[in-house]
Design a protein around this motif. Structure first.
Motif, PDB file in Angstrom:
ATOM      1  N   ALA A  26       0.829  -1.208   0.000  1.00  0.00           N
ATOM      2  CA  ALA A  26       0.000   0.000   0.000  1.00  0.00           C
ATOM      3  C   ALA A  26       0.861   1.256   0.000  1.00  0.00           C
ATOM      4  O   ALA A  26       0.545   2.241  -0.682  1.00  0.00           O
ATOM      5  CB  ALA A  26      -0.928  -0.015   1.208  1.00  0.00           C
ATOM      6  N   LEU A  27       1.953   1.250   0.765  1.00  0.00           N
ATOM      7  CA  LEU A  27       2.851   2.401   0.789  1.00  0.00           C
ATOM      8  C   LEU A  27       3.434   2.667  -0.594  1.00  0.00           C
ATOM      9  O   LEU A  27       3.536   3.821  -1.026  1.00  0.00           O
ATOM     10  CB  LEU A  27       3.981   2.162   1.787  1.00  0.00           C
ATOM     11  N   LEU A  28       3.821   1.610  -1.294  1.00  0.00           N
ATOM     12  CA  LEU A  28       4.463   1.767  -2.594  1.00  0.00           C
ATOM     13  C   LEU A  28       3.526   2.382  -3.628  1.00  0.00           C
ATOM     14  O   LEU A  28       3.977   3.016  -4.582  1.00  0.00           O
ATOM     15  CB  LEU A  28       4.969   0.404  -3.090  1.00  0.00           C
ATOM     16  N   LYS A  29       2.225   2.212  -3.440  1.00  0.00           N
ATOM     17  CA  LYS A  29       1.248   2.743  -4.394  1.00  0.00           C
ATOM     18  C   LYS A  29       0.668   4.088  -3.967  1.00  0.00           C
ATOM     19  O   LYS A  29      -0.080   4.699  -4.715  1.00  0.00           O
ATOM     20  CB  LYS A  29       0.097   1.745  -4.564  1.00  0.00           C
ATOM     21  N   SER A  30       1.006   4.530  -2.759  1.00  0.00           N
ATOM     22  CA  SER A  30       0.296   5.658  -2.156  1.00  0.00           C
ATOM     23  C   SER A  30       0.703   7.027  -2.672  1.00  0.00           C
ATOM     24  O   SER A  30      -0.067   7.982  -2.576  1.00  0.00           O
ATOM     25  CB  SER A  30       0.523   5.632  -0.640  1.00  0.00           C
ATOM     26  N   GLY A  31       1.938   7.147  -3.181  1.00  0.00           N
ATOM     27  CA  GLY A  31       2.468   8.457  -3.539  1.00  0.00           C
ATOM     28  C   GLY A  31       3.287   9.082  -2.432  1.00  0.00           C
ATOM     29  O   GLY A  31       3.836  10.169  -2.611  1.00  0.00           O
ATOM     30  N   ALA A  32       3.389   8.411  -1.287  1.00  0.00           N
ATOM     31  CA  ALA A  32       4.236   8.909  -0.197  1.00  0.00           C
ATOM     32  C   ALA A  32       5.692   8.872  -0.633  1.00  0.00           C
ATOM     33  O   ALA A  32       6.110   7.977  -1.379  1.00  0.00           O
ATOM     34  CB  ALA A  32       4.046   8.050   1.048  1.00  0.00           C
ATOM     35  N   ASN A  33       6.490   9.862  -0.157  1.00  0.00           N
ATOM     36  CA  ASN A  33       7.904   9.838  -0.506  1.00  0.00           C
ATOM     37  C   ASN A  33       8.649   8.847   0.374  1.00  0.00           C
ATOM     38  O   ASN A  33       8.081   8.268   1.317  1.00  0.00           O
ATOM     39  CB  ASN A  33       8.519  11.241  -0.441  1.00  0.00           C
ATOM     40  N   ILE A  34       9.934   8.635   0.089  1.00  0.00           N
ATOM     41  CA  ILE A  34      10.678   7.580   0.767  1.00  0.00           C
ATOM     42  C   ILE A  34      10.808   7.859   2.262  1.00  0.00           C
ATOM     43  O   ILE A  34      10.751   6.937   3.079  1.00  0.00           O
ATOM     44  CB  ILE A  34      12.062   7.369   0.106  1.00  0.00           C
TER      45      ILE A  34
END
Length: 430
Positions: free
Chosen positions: A147-155
């Motif tokens: 979910a994090l990888l698809k969310s648009g959140a930065n590293i």
């Protein structure tokens, strides 16, 4: 020196990318950072896409007894004699990583102040070091990671969440080594080279909090299992903070970073007759937005001779994000390139490459791709609609169909994304 001809632009682009990767090889940059041997044992631990190559370089230069275990991505192992290499999954963790992490934790238990732990940490370690907090299963961690990888959140945001769901990240692994001395050798793959964001900082203090992690989940509307939220509400989810007595005997050294790779590529550009300009080693944001911005700069160079005169090369590094809304194959470098190509719309004299220096863009065994002024025309001739491919987050599908993918195989290092735009059109041409 006259710049290379347009027919040789793909070769120049690849030469710059290869130089960037070569400059970050552990065999070139690790030995000078090794500490003196201790009175007691020397234990080597580590995780990341470069960790096996780092272990091999360490073995080649370490004079005394040595033992240890590092975890690397499947396909990234190299032969070592005294340090065990274990392979596991990335970017979503698996059972092999879970088991290897348990063994790493056991390896550093019961050490004394006479012992030395050398931690070899590089990008990818967040997925490879897996020890979920109490009540959180591997399946839960896998779901959160995906979910994090698809969310648009930065590293930095993704790693903040990961740190607070782990028993090893956010300084916890270093705390487990206490009272032994810990020397962490880092290969940076994050914008800004902040050690706490490299592999989620298993051996460094973490100033962020579990409240920060919850805020990130809310900000990006990330769906997580109920027990993950429950864990983050507990004090035990808090990471190791600056000033903790267990981290007093810690040394942290970055042995190579994106800037070094960009400087290596700049030398290749100069040798080919181009003036290189490094625009930044930590550019972030949505990949397609950065592609649009870079296209605007390139067009200004071609049409106005501003802010740079041709022939020139625009170099940059960092880590963009992709908010996935389509069903394509990613990843962030090819999304950047496809956006760049669409925005340039065949502008003559502009060629570009973008790739992940670890050889893996997104979840594909493809480093990135190359674009040229005829990229869109060739796509249309093949019945491919570039804008639809971009809307579907299908950069890999687009460039593979054109034969323009850059495939390196495991590079055994990782200093984040590399981008180069070569501009050789005379000023005023359009």
């Amino acid at each position: 020196m006259q710049p290379t001809s347009p027919a040789n632009q793909p070769a120049l682009l690849r030469a710059m990318f290869d130089a960037a990767v070569a400059s970050a090889q552990p065999s070139l940059c690790l030995a000078q950072h090794l500490p003196p041997a201790p009175k007691g044992r020397t234990i080597v631990i580590g995780a990341g896409k470069a960790s096996a190559a780092m272990a091999q370089a360490l073995e080649a230069h370490w004079p005394g007894p040595l033992e240890g275990l590092v975890v690397t991505r499947y396909g990234y192992a190299v032969p070592c004699e005294r340090i065990e290499i274990v392979e596991a999954a990335h970017p979503v963790p698996d059972a092999a990583g879970l088991e290897a992490t348990a063994r790493v934790r056991q390896l550093v238990s019961g050490l004394t102040e006479d012992d030395l732990v050398i931690a070899l940490i590089s990008g990818g370690g967040s997925a490879l070091l897996v020890a979920p907090g109490e009540g959180i299963s591997l399946a839960d961690k896998q779901a959160v990671n995906a979910a994090l990888l698809k969310s648009g959140a930065n590293i930095a945001e993704m790693n903040c969440v990961r740190r607070h769901l782990s028993q090893v990240k956010g300084g916890r692994l270093a705390a487990a080594c206490h009272p032994a001395r810990v020397v962490t050798l880092l290969i940076s793959d994050v914008p800004g080279d902040n050690p706490v964001d490299i592999a989620s900082g298993p051996t460094v203090a973490d100033p962020t909090t579990r409240a920060d992690a919850l805020a990130i989940i809310e900000r990006y509307r990330i769906v997580v299992p109920n027990n993950v939220r429950a864990f983050l509400a507990k004090e035990e989810a808090e990471s190791i903070k600056p000033g903790d007595v267990r981290l007093q005997n810690i040394t942290t050294r970055i042995i190579t970073a994106p800037q070094i790779a960009l400087e290596a590529a700049a030398k290749v550009a100069e040798a080919a007759g181009y003036t290189p300009y490094i625009l930044g080693d930590s550019l972030e944001g949505e990949a397609r937005d950065l592609g649009l911005a870079m296209a605007g700069i390139a067009r200004q160079v071609v049409q106005r001779g501003q802010p740079f005169k041709t022939p020139c090369v625009l170099l940059s590094g960092g880590e963009t994000t992709v908010t996935v809304t389509g069903s394509g194959r990613g990843g962030r470098n090819v999304e950047f390139l496809l956006s760049l190509a669409v925005a340039l719309d065949g502008l003559p004299g502009v060629h570009a490459i973008a790739g992940d220096t670890d050889g893996v863009d997104g979840a594909e065994e493809i480093a990135g791709a190359i674009i040229s002024p005829d990229t869109l025309a060739r796509a249309w001739a093949a019945g491919i609609q570039p804008r639809k491919s971009l809307d579907n987050n299908d950069g890999h599908g687009f460039f593979q169909a054109l034969g323009d993918s850059v495939i390196t195989g495991p590079t055994l290092t990782n200093v984040n994304d590399f981008r180069a735009i070569v501009i050789d059109t005379p000023t005023g041409a359009a």
